[in-house]
Enzyme design. Structure first.
Site, PDB file in Angstrom:
ATOM      1  CB  VAL A   9      -0.971   0.027   1.207  1.00 42.94           C
ATOM      2  CG1 VAL A   9      -2.030  -1.058   1.082  1.00 42.94           C
ATOM      3  CG2 VAL A   9      -0.223  -0.093   2.519  1.00 42.94           C
ATOM      4  CB  SER A  10       0.514   4.507  -1.542  1.00 42.24           C
ATOM      5  OG  SER A  10       0.389   3.874  -2.788  1.00 42.24           O
TER       6      SER A  10
END
Length: 181
Positions: A9-10
């Site tokens: 995930v970012s």
């Protein structure tokens, strides 16, 4: 032959649970996770670790290709590295399986669309910023260096740009830029 999973995930406040569960359901022996932007390959330590451990005949599984990379260049680079090692790439939510001809073709198409989506998002962001600037709402980041202080240190105290930069804890180029105004 091992099946490795990669979840990404970012940002730190995003959750990896859904990806982790999908990778477990896909039969992954080992799952590596990280919370880092997919826009660049730099800083992707868990992906690098996986690459070091994978051997010929292994499979790398992701939930979607955008979890692996955001640009076609990076995606192609990762795919080439895996292919050289004899490692297949699969996605649980997309019909990607680089061990088959159809899977390779679909992989390329999805990569192009992922990059297209990233470019569209960037264009929309730039349009929004331009509109906000035109309306006087967006003025950019507040200056972190006081131009008057820089000029005083130069003219009154007689300091060099290097000395000013050290004293203020800023880049020398910033001092030069302010003195040129």
């Amino acid at each position: 032959m091992k099946i490795y999973g990669y979840a990404r995930v970012s940002t730190a406040d995003q959750d990896l649970t859904i990806q982790r569960e999908a990778l477990k359901a896909a039969g992954c022996d080992t799952i590596r996770e990280e919370k880092v932007s997919g826009a660049k390959l730099q800083g992707r330590d868990e992906l690098r670790t996986l690459h070091q451990f994978m051997r010929e005949g292994d499979t790398l599984v992701v939930t979607r290709l955008d979890r692996l990379a955001r640009s076609m260049d990076d995606l192609s680079s990762i795919a080439r590295q895996l292919e050289v090692k004899g490692v297949a790439l699969k996605a649980t939510e997309q019909p990607v399986d680089t061990s088959t001809a159809a899977g390779k073709a679909f992989f390329q198409m999805l990569g192009v669309f992922a990059e297209f989506e990233t470019n569209l998002r960037r264009e929309r962001q730039m349009e929004g910023i331009a509109k906000a600037k035109a309306e006087g709402v967006y003025k950019g980041r507040k200056a972190s260096i006081d131009p008057a202080q820089v000029k005083q240190l130069k003219e009154v105290d007689g300091l060099s740009p290097t000395e000013i930069a050290k004293r203020l804890g800023v880049a020398r180029s910033s001092v030069y830029r302010l003195l040129a105004c």
